[in-house]
Design an enzyme around this catalytic site. Structure first.
Site, PDB file in Angstrom:
ATOM      1  N   LEU A 174      -0.751  11.946   6.079  1.00 20.09           N
ATOM      2  CA  LEU A 174      -0.731  12.366   4.675  1.00 20.09           C
ATOM      3  C   LEU A 174       0.612  12.956   4.234  1.00 20.09           C
ATOM      4  O   LEU A 174       1.031  12.770   3.100  1.00 20.09           O
ATOM      5  CB  LEU A 174      -1.844  13.392   4.405  1.00 20.09           C
ATOM      6  CG  LEU A 174      -3.278  12.903   4.639  1.00 20.09           C
ATOM      7  CD1 LEU A 174      -4.281  13.980   4.225  1.00 20.09           C
ATOM      8  CD2 LEU A 174      -3.561  11.606   3.891  1.00 20.09           C
ATOM      9  N   ASP A 202     -10.177   7.785   5.849  1.00 15.27           N
ATOM     10  CA  ASP A 202      -9.309   6.786   6.472  1.00 15.27           C
ATOM     11  C   ASP A 202      -7.929   7.377   6.799  1.00 15.27           C
ATOM     12  O   ASP A 202      -7.341   8.076   5.974  1.00 15.27           O
ATOM     13  CB  ASP A 202      -9.134   5.615   5.492  1.00 15.27           C
ATOM     14  CG  ASP A 202      -8.322   4.489   6.086  1.00 15.27           C
ATOM     15  OD1 ASP A 202      -8.808   3.858   7.030  1.00 15.27           O
ATOM     16  OD2 ASP A 202      -7.203   4.252   5.604  1.00 15.27           O
ATOM     17  N   GLN A 261       0.844  -1.206   0.000  1.00 16.86           N
ATOM     18  CA  GLN A 261       0.000   0.000   0.000  1.00 16.86           C
ATOM     19  C   GLN A 261       0.873   1.249   0.000  1.00 16.86           C
ATOM     20  O   GLN A 261       1.076   1.875   1.057  1.00 16.86           O
ATOM     21  CB  GLN A 261      -0.863   0.024   1.266  1.00 16.86           C
ATOM     22  CG  GLN A 261      -2.076  -0.867   1.214  1.00 16.86           C
ATOM     23  CD  GLN A 261      -2.723  -0.973   2.581  1.00 16.86           C
ATOM     24  OE1 GLN A 261      -2.045  -1.062   3.601  1.00 16.86           O
ATOM     25  NE2 GLN A 261      -4.037  -0.971   2.601  1.00 16.86           N
ATOM     26  N   GLU A 303     -10.788   9.369  10.827  1.00 14.26           N
ATOM     27  CA  GLU A 303     -10.296   8.289  11.678  1.00 14.26           C
ATOM     28  C   GLU A 303      -8.885   8.637  12.127  1.00 14.26           C
ATOM     29  O   GLU A 303      -7.919   8.081  11.652  1.00 14.26           O
ATOM     30  CB  GLU A 303     -10.269   6.978  10.868  1.00 14.26           C
ATOM     31  CG  GLU A 303      -9.876   5.759  11.668  1.00 14.26           C
ATOM     32  CD  GLU A 303      -8.809   4.902  10.983  1.00 14.26           C
ATOM     33  OE1 GLU A 303      -8.201   5.362  10.011  1.00 14.26           O
ATOM     34  OE2 GLU A 303      -8.598   3.777  11.458  1.00 14.26           O
ATOM     35  N   ASP A 355     -11.619  -3.383  12.854  1.00  9.87           N
ATOM     36  CA  ASP A 355     -10.197  -3.600  13.132  1.00  9.87           C
ATOM     37  C   ASP A 355     -10.031  -4.279  14.489  1.00  9.87           C
ATOM     38  O   ASP A 355     -11.005  -4.489  15.213  1.00  9.87           O
ATOM     39  CB  ASP A 355      -9.461  -2.255  13.143  1.00  9.87           C
ATOM     40  CG  ASP A 355      -9.310  -1.685  11.737  1.00  9.87           C
ATOM     41  OD1 ASP A 355      -9.159  -2.497  10.791  1.00  9.87           O
ATOM     42  OD2 ASP A 355      -9.353  -0.463  11.588  1.00  9.87           O
TER      43      ASP A 355
HETATM   44  C1  NOJ Z   1      -7.556   1.972   8.787  1.00  7.83           C
HETATM   45  C2  NOJ Z   1      -8.573   0.899   8.548  1.00  7.83           C
HETATM   46  O1  NOJ Z   1      -9.565   0.967   9.534  1.00  7.83           O
HETATM   47  C3  NOJ Z   1      -7.861  -0.440   8.553  1.00  7.83           C
HETATM   48  O2  NOJ Z   1      -8.774  -1.497   8.407  1.00  7.83           O
HETATM   49  C4  NOJ Z   1      -6.814  -0.457   7.459  1.00  7.83           C
HETATM   50  O3  NOJ Z   1      -6.086  -1.669   7.502  1.00  7.83           O
HETATM   51  C5  NOJ Z   1      -5.854   0.725   7.618  1.00  7.83           C
HETATM   52  N1  NOJ Z   1      -6.583   1.965   7.726  1.00  7.83           N
HETATM   53  C6  NOJ Z   1      -4.902   0.818   6.449  1.00  7.83           C
HETATM   54  O4  NOJ Z   1      -5.597   1.107   5.287  1.00  7.83           O
END
Ligand code: NOJ
Length: 563
Positions: free
Chosen positions: A210, A205, A173, A247, A313
């Protein structure tokens, strides 16, 4: 008056995985049409807004947070038409829909990355600076690693471009480069796209990461806030009623900046509060909650906290001290498989030992303490988890709709399900399913539904001030507080212990209505059963000179006061 433009201040949110909710076409994967089929259930539960976890095309190595096309739908979930249909049907039922924006990173399969990494790619020139590239992996050494169980560095080497690329999460990622104006613009256009499709709000997210700057931990940087303010200004100009929910998993003194002066994010999750609800319950002592609320700054009037018990999560323990984390692991994750990264991969019901009294008490706290509550799909029926699945997949299993072996999730053979349905004797579909619980007035589902309905009748739970009210001689054992808004008030008592607590309601009211039973309660002597709770609304005017405390007969306290 509660301002309806600020709808998010009093909404109740329901978070779900499209893949996990309902499979409409029998391929073993939930889809958008399946969610549409189940909107009446969501309405029945009484929540207001559905938060859809990522639905865009993705190799799904991070369940969709690894986006490979921002402005489309993953083919297993349907297409844009299905999304618009879902929005239409939701709106007809007065439900709203939130979608995800993953601005920090893409999948390494995203065409931008493919072009960026390859000097021979026809679009290399356009995309070469879309990501954070470097000849060395020694830059930004003060940035922590977030997925400590799977990543050793925030840099990975790309053999095609022969440079390192930066990633705060998985190595597949790559982080986008926000110093590139074209990246910022692309993200604004993504937001516009989803607003045009009818989304009522956007969950942003992982915003803290950033930008990168040498000599910092690369979190919460001023440049990040500048971009988020730009995003907000863009939304306000384009469609001001759209919600931005961020978040930022940070301490209160850092997270407060994500609200700006009411000109950044409308909402942010209160991450540090969440584990402290569990700590208070396990200790039978409200002190952890008191301490974090004392550290929580006042929000601008047009902002709101998002509060939650569990989510998709792991139950993150990033916002506690190392000692508290160890203690939480010992209490709530005694087996190594229950632990993941800096957290716990378990659902609410198993965390509560499947004790309905404790589960309901946690919902009482969630629904009355302040902020707008988020429920996680399946927790309302007490679904279990599967700690033997990899990563966080054990809390993302198919929704259990009925008592059949497929749980009513899909008509596909079980081996085609995207993940095995929970089949333990305690949490399998025969014991835990929505249909049976809808038919039973005393089920967990119907009890939670009742709490939701009562909360929704009182704007003060979303809008009101919060103050602690000591429950007589054992104040720490009972999370007791008052919520107040526009002359209305409610006093809430939550017994955090497994013992009956006998105390004294600290009150000047003549009498109360127990909002959950309709009974009249007189101030004074009161018994709270183990893990019991009451929500009390004063009836009639207060009598400020009512004899309280020393002049009143001192009741016998039955439990042991830990103070
Ligand atoms: C936060 C998300 O809630 C989580 O599920 C994800 O793995 C991470 N961001 C990375 O994208």
């Amino acid at each position: 008056m509660a301002d309806s433009a600020l709808w998010y201040k009093n909404d109740i949110f329901y978070e779900l995985y499209v893949r996990a909710f309902r499979d409409s076409n029998g391929d073993g994967w939930g889809d958008l049409k399946g969610v549409t089929e189940k909107l009446d259930y969501v309405r029945y539960l009484g929540v207001d807004t559905i938060w859809l976890l990522p639905i865009s095309p993705s190799p799904l190595r991070d369940d969709g947070y690894d986006v490979s096309d921002y402005c489309n739908i993953h083919p297993m979930y349907g297409n844009m038409q299905d999304f618009r249909e879902l929005v239409k049907e939701a709106h007809q039922r007065s439900l709203k829909i939130l979608v995800e924006l993953v601005p920090n990173h893409t999948s390494d399969q995203h065409p931008w990355f493919q072009a960026s990494r390859d000097p021979n790619h026809p679009e290399h020139e356009k995309y070469k600076d879309f990501y954070v590239w470097s000849d060395t992996d020694k830059k930004y050494q003060d940035a922590r690693i977030i997925f400590v169980d799977s990543e050793k560095s925030n840099w990975s080497f790309d053999p095609v471009r022969k440079q390192y690329f930066w990633h705060r999460f998985f190595h597949h990622q790559p982080d986008l480069n926000y110093d590139n104006p074209a990246v910022q613009e692309a993200m604004l256009q993504t937001v516009k796209f989803w607003i045009d499709q009818g989304a009522d709000g956007i969950r942003v997210d992982a915003p803290p990461y950033l930008f990168e700057r040498e000599g910092t931990n690369c979190e919460n940087l001023p440049e990040t806030h500048q971009f988020l303010k730009r995003l907000r200004a863009f939304v306000d100009a384009y469609k001001p009623e759209v919600l931005l929910l961020s978040e930022a998993n940070q301490w209160p003194e850092d997270v407060i900046h994500y609200f700006g002066s009411g000109d950044e994010m409308h909402m942010n999750f209160h991450f540090p509060l969440m584990p402290r609800l569990y700590m208070a319950l396990a200790k039978g002592d409200r002190t952890p909650i008191e301490e974090i609320l004392a550290r929580t700054p006042q929000l601008p009037a047009n902002c709101q906290w998002g509060t939650f018990l569990r989510c998709h999560d792991e139950l993150t323990l990033e916002m506690v001290t190392p000692e508290e984390r160890q203690w939480m692991w010992e209490v709530y994750a005694p087996e190594p498989r229950m632990r993941l990264n800096m957290g716990i991969r378990r659902r609410l019901a198993p965390l509560m030992g499947n004790d309905k009294r404790k589960i309901l008490l946690m919902y009482s706290l969630l629904l009355t303490m302040g902020g707008s509550p988020f429920l996680y799909y399946g927790d309302e029926i007490g679904m279990g988890d599967n700690i033997w699945l990899e990563d966080r997949n054990g809390v993302r299993t198919p929704m259990q709709w009925d008592s059949s072996t497929s749980g009513g999730f899909s008509e596909a053979p079980a081996e085609k399900f995207y993940a095995p349905i929970i089949d333990s004797p305690e949490y399998g579909c025969a014991r835990v399913n929505a249909a049976d619980q809808m038919a039973d007035p005393d089920s967990l589902l119907n009890r939670i539904r009742h709490l939701i309905a009562v909360r929704k009748q009182h704007a003060l739970f979303g809008w009101g001030d919060f103050s602690w009210r000591d429950f007589s001689y054992s104040p720490k054992l009972v999370a007791s507080y008052q919520r107040k808004f526009e002359g209305q008030r409610v006093v809430v008592l939550n017994n955090l212990t497994d013992r009956e607590v006998h105390g004294w309601i600290p009150e000047t009211a003549v009498a109360f209505e127990n909002l959950l039973t309709g009974e009249t309660v007189l101030p004074g002597d009161y018994h709270l059963p183990p893990y019991g709770f009451v929500w009390l609304k004063p009836i009639g005017p207060d009598l400020p000179d009512r004899p309280l405390g020393p002049n009143a007969p001192r009741p016998q306290y039955l439990g042991s006061d830990k103070q």
